[in-house]
Motif scaffolding. Sequence first.
Motif, mmCIF file in Angstrom:
data_model
loop_
_atom_site.group_PDB
_atom_site.id
_atom_site.type_symbol
_atom_site.label_atom_id
_atom_site.label_comp_id
_atom_site.label_asym_id
_atom_site.label_seq_id
_atom_site.Cartn_x
_atom_site.Cartn_y
_atom_site.Cartn_z
ATOM 1 N N VAL A 321 36.356 56.356 37.940
ATOM 2 C CA VAL A 321 35.736 55.057 38.159
ATOM 3 C C VAL A 321 34.920 54.656 36.935
ATOM 4 N N PHE A 322 34.246 55.654 36.337
ATOM 5 C CA PHE A 322 33.378 55.375 35.185
ATOM 6 C C PHE A 322 33.938 55.987 33.913
ATOM 7 N N TRP A 323 33.796 55.244 32.817
ATOM 8 C CA TRP A 323 34.223 55.738 31.514
ATOM 9 C C TRP A 323 33.135 56.588 30.876
ATOM 10 N N ASP A 324 31.914 56.024 30.727
ATOM 11 C CA ASP A 324 30.776 56.817 30.291
ATOM 12 C C ASP A 324 29.738 56.776 31.409
ATOM 13 N N SER A 325 28.565 57.288 31.166
ATOM 14 C CA SER A 325 27.605 57.457 32.264
ATOM 15 C C SER A 325 27.030 56.152 32.792
ATOM 16 N N PHE A 326 27.391 55.036 32.158
ATOM 17 C CA PHE A 326 26.796 53.754 32.514
ATOM 18 C C PHE A 326 27.832 52.659 32.752
ATOM 19 N N HIS A 327 29.062 52.877 32.274
ATOM 20 C CA HIS A 327 30.041 51.793 32.249
ATOM 21 C C HIS A 327 31.361 52.180 32.912
ATOM 22 N N PRO A 328 32.020 51.212 33.554
ATOM 23 C CA PRO A 328 33.279 51.489 34.242
ATOM 24 C C PRO A 328 34.449 51.672 33.285
ATOM 25 N N THR A 329 35.488 52.296 33.773
ATOM 26 C CA THR A 329 36.730 52.397 33.012
ATOM 27 C C THR A 329 37.431 51.038 33.013
ATOM 28 N N GLU A 330 38.415 50.925 32.150
ATOM 29 C CA GLU A 330 39.219 49.711 32.099
ATOM 30 C C GLU A 330 39.836 49.416 33.462
ATOM 31 N N ARG A 331 40.307 50.431 34.139
ATOM 32 C CA ARG A 331 40.973 50.231 35.425
ATOM 33 C C ARG A 331 40.001 49.697 36.479
ATOM 34 N N THR A 332 38.791 50.208 36.497
ATOM 35 C CA THR A 332 37.784 49.690 37.423
ATOM 36 C C THR A 332 37.485 48.231 37.117
ATOM 37 N N SER A 333 37.345 47.922 35.831
ATOM 38 C CA SER A 333 37.076 46.532 35.429
ATOM 39 C C SER A 333 38.200 45.611 35.867
ATOM 40 N N GLN A 334 39.424 46.092 35.789
ATOM 41 C CA GLN A 334 40.557 45.259 36.192
ATOM 42 C C GLN A 334 40.546 45.003 37.698
ATOM 43 N N ILE A 335 40.229 46.017 38.482
ATOM 44 C CA ILE A 335 40.163 45.850 39.932
ATOM 45 C C ILE A 335 39.100 44.815 40.304
ATOM 46 N N VAL A 336 37.928 44.935 39.680
ATOM 47 C CA VAL A 336 36.834 44.002 39.964
ATOM 48 C C VAL A 336 37.212 42.594 39.516
ATOM 49 N N SER A 337 37.808 42.475 38.333
ATOM 50 C CA SER A 337 38.191 41.156 37.810
ATOM 51 C C SER A 337 39.260 40.504 38.671
ATOM 52 N N ASP A 338 40.241 41.281 39.097
ATOM 53 C CA ASP A 338 41.293 40.741 39.970
ATOM 54 C C ASP A 338 40.695 40.204 41.268
ATOM 55 N N ASN A 339 39.715 40.920 41.796
ATOM 56 C CA ASN A 339 39.053 40.473 43.021
ATOM 57 C C ASN A 339 38.294 39.173 42.795
ATOM 58 N N LEU A 340 37.618 39.058 41.659
ATOM 59 C CA LEU A 340 36.894 37.826 41.344
ATOM 60 C C LEU A 340 37.844 36.642 41.228
ATOM 61 N N MET A 341 39.009 36.876 40.618
ATOM 62 C CA MET A 341 39.981 35.794 40.454
ATOM 63 C C MET A 341 40.523 35.319 41.802
ATOM 64 N N LYS A 342 40.588 36.209 42.766
ATOM 65 C CA LYS A 342 41.107 35.854 44.089
ATOM 66 C C LYS A 342 40.038 35.226 44.975
ATOM 67 N N THR A 343 38.778 35.334 44.569
ATOM 68 C CA THR A 343 37.683 34.857 45.427
ATOM 69 C C THR A 343 36.888 33.758 44.721
ATOM 70 N N VAL A 344 35.749 34.112 44.122
ATOM 71 C CA VAL A 344 34.827 33.066 43.643
ATOM 72 C C VAL A 344 35.360 32.282 42.448
ATOM 73 N N LEU A 345 36.255 32.886 41.645
ATOM 74 C CA LEU A 345 36.769 32.163 40.476
ATOM 75 C C LEU A 345 38.047 31.385 40.780
ATOM 76 N N ALA A 346 38.611 31.569 41.976
ATOM 77 C CA ALA A 346 39.860 30.905 42.334
ATOM 78 C C ALA A 346 39.781 29.373 42.247
ATOM 79 N N PRO A 347 38.633 28.745 42.609
ATOM 80 C CA PRO A 347 38.576 27.273 42.503
ATOM 81 C C PRO A 347 38.754 26.737 41.084
ATOM 82 N N PHE A 348 38.562 27.576 40.087
ATOM 83 C CA PHE A 348 38.672 27.105 38.711
ATOM 84 C C PHE A 348 40.105 27.179 38.161
ATOM 85 N N LEU A 349 41.007 27.806 38.922
ATOM 86 C CA LEU A 349 42.388 27.937 38.469
ATOM 87 C C LEU A 349 43.119 26.597 38.478
#
Length: 349
Positions: A321-349
């Motif tokens: 889930v995490f790349w270093d002790s403070f930051h997520p891996t690329e894969r975690t970031s992609q999961i979170v970003s995909d979720n944002l695109m399907k929810t709160v950012l969807a009206p901007f598409l």
Amino acid sequence: MNCLFLFIFLVLTVSALPISRAKVPAIIVFGDSSVDSGNNNHIQTILKSNHNPYGRDFQGGQPTGRFSNGRIPPDFISEAFGLKPSIPAYLDPEFTIKDFATGVCFASAGTGYDNSTSNVLNVIPLWKEIMYYKVYQRRLRKYLGMEKANLILKEALYLISIGTNDFLENYYTIPGGRSSQFNVGQYEDFLIGIAENFVRELYRLGARKISLSGLVPMGCLPLERTTNVMAGNECIEKYNDVAKEFNMKLQWLVLRLIMELPEIKLVFSNPYDLVLEIIQNPSFFGFENAAVACCGTGLFEMGYLCDSYNPFTCVDANKYVFWDSFHPTERTSQIVSDNLMKTVLAPFL
């Protein structure tokens, strides 16, 4: 008007707002290491990630200054809007105003809403990020002409992700600092005031489509769990409670600004619940480890401590889930970003 009625009224009003279907021509980013694509590479600070193994899964396999093994959320969001697959850092001399016309990042790892937070590691304060943005506006108008540049600035999506450092690198860390001036609730309100002024300034400068991000469960970051020895290295719930409380205040701020600023399309992007779900049920998302990070021992390494000479760095970051002790891996970031695109950012598409 009691609080419950006001809340219902605001929610119904927000849901009734017309949804703009105009294409987003650019992604413009402000914030901290969660969205910094390399600005810290070009300032005098010890907080850098311009060395291996950072960026090992980025295109070309080279470190970029992103605190990740690969891409970060603004990159995925840009691609989802049909723009470029990565957002360049404004201070990177390899890029020009032509590159910045469709997306640019002003974020700086280690910064916060509070100016005193940026002083801890000598990084770019939030007020200076807005100064760079003003210069960018002038450059864009010179490059594209006033009318076209102003249209891009109005229709662009502005991403703001910041706040964790104010608590973990400042309030709870610096003796005799903000914690001696404010209790934690007062400090939250102090930061909310800065967030409000920042959004209002962006609006005054022409921004209309803005995503204001909340905090993740910061008590579950590997670095914080490492220090929680007496509780078996579990999440520090006190920090998570602060994140939830601060997020609620941000949400109320967003609702109030929508009512007060004509034409603004402001959304609150709250990663807290999804990130906590990933941490608590990593196998459901295809991860094997959420307690420690990929780099080094995974307990405390970040920045220069996460380097290519550390023999313990994991082979496959996609399992973490995490790349270093403070930051997520690329894969975690992609999961979170995909979720944002399907929810709160969807009206901007």
